[in-house]
Structure formats: C-alpha cells, structure tokens
Design a protein around this motif. Structure first.
Motif, PDB file in Angstrom:
ATOM      1  N   ASP A   5      -1.105  -2.896  -1.601  1.00 25.78           N
ATOM      2  CA  ASP A   5       0.354  -2.817  -1.704  1.00 25.78           C
ATOM      3  C   ASP A   5       0.895  -3.834  -2.705  1.00 25.78           C
ATOM      4  O   ASP A   5       1.810  -3.532  -3.466  1.00 25.78           O
ATOM      5  CB  ASP A   5       1.004  -3.028  -0.340  1.00 25.78           C
ATOM      6  N   GLU A   6       0.333  -5.038  -2.712  1.00 23.77           N
ATOM      7  CA  GLU A   6       0.775  -6.044  -3.676  1.00 23.77           C
ATOM      8  C   GLU A   6       0.424  -5.629  -5.099  1.00 23.77           C
ATOM      9  O   GLU A   6       1.225  -5.825  -6.026  1.00 23.77           O
ATOM     10  CB  GLU A   6       0.151  -7.399  -3.353  1.00 23.77           C
ATOM     11  N   LEU A   7      -0.753  -5.063  -5.282  1.00 26.13           N
ATOM     12  CA  LEU A   7      -1.162  -4.589  -6.601  1.00 26.13           C
ATOM     13  C   LEU A   7      -0.234  -3.461  -7.058  1.00 26.13           C
ATOM     14  O   LEU A   7       0.241  -3.456  -8.198  1.00 26.13           O
ATOM     15  CB  LEU A   7      -2.620  -4.120  -6.578  1.00 26.13           C
ATOM     16  N   ARG A  33      -9.340 -14.364 -10.258  1.00 23.15           N
ATOM     17  CA  ARG A  33     -10.144 -15.583 -10.115  1.00 23.15           C
ATOM     18  C   ARG A  33      -9.938 -16.296  -8.784  1.00 23.15           C
ATOM     19  O   ARG A  33     -10.834 -16.969  -8.297  1.00 23.15           O
ATOM     20  CB  ARG A  33      -9.798 -16.562 -11.231  1.00 23.15           C
ATOM     21  N   GLU A  34      -8.744 -16.168  -8.204  1.00 22.55           N
ATOM     22  CA  GLU A  34      -8.390 -17.034  -7.086  1.00 22.55           C
ATOM     23  C   GLU A  34      -8.194 -16.341  -5.747  1.00 22.55           C
ATOM     24  O   GLU A  34      -8.057 -17.011  -4.741  1.00 22.55           O
ATOM     25  CB  GLU A  34      -7.120 -17.805  -7.444  1.00 22.55           C
ATOM     26  N   GLU A  35      -8.153 -15.039  -5.722  1.00 25.10           N
ATOM     27  CA  GLU A  35      -7.821 -14.341  -4.484  1.00 25.10           C
ATOM     28  C   GLU A  35      -9.019 -13.584  -3.908  1.00 25.10           C
ATOM     29  O   GLU A  35      -9.905 -13.165  -4.637  1.00 25.10           O
ATOM     30  CB  GLU A  35      -6.693 -13.332  -4.725  1.00 25.10           C
ATOM     31  N   ASP A  36      -8.962 -13.383  -2.608  1.00 27.44           N
ATOM     32  CA  ASP A  36      -9.838 -12.420  -1.954  1.00 27.44           C
ATOM     33  C   ASP A  36      -9.084 -11.096  -1.957  1.00 27.44           C
ATOM     34  O   ASP A  36      -7.854 -11.070  -2.064  1.00 27.44           O
ATOM     35  CB  ASP A  36     -10.121 -12.841  -0.511  1.00 27.44           C
ATOM     36  N   PHE A  37      -9.809 -10.003  -1.808  1.00 25.91           N
ATOM     37  CA  PHE A  37      -9.188  -8.693  -1.859  1.00 25.91           C
ATOM     38  C   PHE A  37      -9.295  -7.992  -0.520  1.00 25.91           C
ATOM     39  O   PHE A  37     -10.264  -8.165   0.219  1.00 25.91           O
ATOM     40  CB  PHE A  37      -9.836  -7.826  -2.940  1.00 25.91           C
ATOM     41  N   GLU A  38      -8.285  -7.176  -0.241  1.00 22.56           N
ATOM     42  CA  GLU A  38      -8.205  -6.421   1.002  1.00 22.56           C
ATOM     43  C   GLU A  38      -9.456  -5.577   1.203  1.00 22.56           C
ATOM     44  O   GLU A  38      -9.879  -4.845   0.314  1.00 22.56           O
ATOM     45  CB  GLU A  38      -6.959  -5.522   0.945  1.00 22.56           C
ATOM     46  N   ASP A  43     -13.524  -3.383  -3.819  1.00 24.83           N
ATOM     47  CA  ASP A  43     -14.108  -2.871  -5.064  1.00 24.83           C
ATOM     48  C   ASP A  43     -13.060  -2.150  -5.911  1.00 24.83           C
ATOM     49  O   ASP A  43     -13.001  -2.327  -7.127  1.00 24.83           O
ATOM     50  CB  ASP A  43     -15.275  -1.928  -4.779  1.00 24.83           C
ATOM     51  N   GLN A  44     -12.237  -1.352  -5.273  1.00 27.10           N
ATOM     52  CA  GLN A  44     -11.189  -0.632  -5.999  1.00 27.10           C
ATOM     53  C   GLN A  44     -10.189  -1.616  -6.613  1.00 27.10           C
ATOM     54  O   GLN A  44      -9.814  -1.490  -7.786  1.00 27.10           O
ATOM     55  CB  GLN A  44     -10.455   0.326  -5.066  1.00 27.10           C
ATOM     56  N   ILE A  45      -9.744  -2.588  -5.853  1.00 24.64           N
ATOM     57  CA  ILE A  45      -8.798  -3.587  -6.350  1.00 24.64           C
ATOM     58  C   ILE A  45      -9.409  -4.344  -7.513  1.00 24.64           C
ATOM     59  O   ILE A  45      -8.771  -4.542  -8.554  1.00 24.64           O
ATOM     60  CB  ILE A  45      -8.365  -4.534  -5.215  1.00 24.64           C
ATOM     61  N   SER A  46     -10.644  -4.766  -7.368  1.00 21.61           N
ATOM     62  CA  SER A  46     -11.330  -5.503  -8.420  1.00 21.61           C
ATOM     63  C   SER A  46     -11.428  -4.675  -9.697  1.00 21.61           C
ATOM     64  O   SER A  46     -11.186  -5.181 -10.805  1.00 21.61           O
ATOM     65  CB  SER A  46     -12.725  -5.906  -7.930  1.00 21.61           C
ATOM     66  N   GLU A  47     -11.763  -3.411  -9.565  1.00 19.84           N
ATOM     67  CA  GLU A  47     -11.891  -2.523 -10.727  1.00 19.84           C
ATOM     68  C   GLU A  47     -10.552  -2.354 -11.445  1.00 19.84           C
ATOM     69  O   GLU A  47     -10.479  -2.434 -12.672  1.00 19.84           O
ATOM     70  CB  GLU A  47     -12.419  -1.164 -10.282  1.00 19.84           C
ATOM     71  N   GLY A  73      -1.624   6.458  -8.400  1.00 21.49           N
ATOM     72  CA  GLY A  73      -2.153   7.625  -7.678  1.00 21.49           C
ATOM     73  C   GLY A  73      -3.464   7.309  -7.007  1.00 21.49           C
ATOM     74  O   GLY A  73      -3.700   7.700  -5.853  1.00 21.49           O
ATOM     75  N   ASP A  74      -4.328   6.583  -7.703  1.00 21.14           N
ATOM     76  CA  ASP A  74      -5.624   6.211  -7.116  1.00 21.14           C
ATOM     77  C   ASP A  74      -5.432   5.313  -5.895  1.00 21.14           C
ATOM     78  O   ASP A  74      -6.135   5.464  -4.895  1.00 21.14           O
ATOM     79  CB  ASP A  74      -6.498   5.472  -8.143  1.00 21.14           C
ATOM     80  N   LEU A  75      -4.469   4.402  -5.979  1.00 23.94           N
ATOM     81  CA  LEU A  75      -4.209   3.519  -4.836  1.00 23.94           C
ATOM     82  C   LEU A  75      -3.647   4.292  -3.652  1.00 23.94           C
ATOM     83  O   LEU A  75      -3.957   3.995  -2.507  1.00 23.94           O
ATOM     84  CB  LEU A  75      -3.257   2.392  -5.242  1.00 23.94           C
ATOM     85  N   GLU A  76      -2.833   5.300  -3.917  1.00 20.27           N
ATOM     86  CA  GLU A  76      -2.288   6.129  -2.851  1.00 20.27           C
ATOM     87  C   GLU A  76      -3.357   7.017  -2.223  1.00 20.27           C
ATOM     88  O   GLU A  76      -3.390   7.203  -1.023  1.00 20.27           O
ATOM     89  CB  GLU A  76      -1.151   7.011  -3.388  1.00 20.27           C
ATOM     90  N   ASP A  77      -4.250   7.567  -3.071  1.00 22.75           N
ATOM     91  CA  ASP A  77      -5.284   8.489  -2.596  1.00 22.75           C
ATOM     92  C   ASP A  77      -6.251   7.842  -1.625  1.00 22.75           C
ATOM     93  O   ASP A  77      -6.859   8.499  -0.812  1.00 22.75           O
ATOM     94  CB  ASP A  77      -6.081   9.067  -3.771  1.00 22.75           C
ATOM     95  N   SER A  78      -6.409   6.536  -1.727  1.00 19.78           N
ATOM     96  CA  SER A  78      -7.418   5.865  -0.910  1.00 19.78           C
ATOM     97  C   SER A  78      -6.879   5.419   0.438  1.00 19.78           C
ATOM     98  O   SER A  78      -7.534   4.674   1.141  1.00 19.78           O
ATOM     99  CB  SER A  78      -8.002   4.682  -1.673  1.00 19.78           C
ATOM    100  N   ASN A  79      -5.698   5.858   0.816  1.00 15.92           N
ATOM    101  CA  ASN A  79      -5.134   5.470   2.124  1.00 15.92           C
ATOM    102  C   ASN A  79      -5.923   6.046   3.261  1.00 15.92           C
ATOM    103  O   ASN A  79      -6.436   7.037   3.329  1.00 15.92           O
ATOM    104  CB  ASN A  79      -3.681   5.928   2.239  1.00 15.92           C
TER     105      ASN A  79
END
Length: 79
Positions: A5-7, A33-38, A43-47, A73-79
């Motif tokens: 959601d932040e992304l 560099r500084e955050e952990d990802f949901e 992997d999706q956030i990192s990519e 769209g990709d972020l929505e599809d992965s819900n």
C-alpha cells in the motif's frame, strides 16, 4: 516495514504529478536499503523498487519512465 500500500501510494503521487521521477527514485533507493518488506510480497516489492531505482541513472544520463500503471495493476492483482 514497507508495504504494498505504501509503494502504491508513492507511485500514485508520481502519476498525479505530486512527486517527480527523480524524487520517487531517491525514495525507492532509500527504502530499498533500509526497510524490510511486507511478507509474503517481499520479492514483488523488491522487484518493483529495483525497476523504479533503475529509471534514473545520472551516470548514463538516462531517465526512462517505467510503466507505473502496470505496476499498480500488478500490486492490485496480488491481493
């Protein structure tokens, strides 16, 4: 922790013209560099962050606008 959601929110600010590509890229570099990802979407956030980070390369004078609509769209599809 960086969430999808932040992304999405940062991408939307750019699409709306409230955040320049350069500022979005700088933000992506910092959180990469500084955050952990949901989890389980790390992997999706990192990519997607990597794509944003690569959009501006001052050493090669390259500014390439990624397909931000597709990213949303990709972020929505992965819900």
């Amino acid at each position: 922790m960086l969430t999808r959601d932040e992304l999405k929110s940062q991408i939307e600010l750019h699409i709306e013209g409230l955040l320049t590509l350069e500022d979005l890229t700088a933000w992506a570099e910092e959180v990469f560099r500084e955050e952990d990802f949901e989890e389980p979407f790390a992997d999706q956030i990192s990519e997607l962050l990597a794509i944003i980070r690569d959009a501006v390369d001052p050493h090669r004078f390259r500014w390439e606008e990624p397909d931000f609509e597709q990213m949303l769209g990709d972020l929505e599809d992965s819900n």
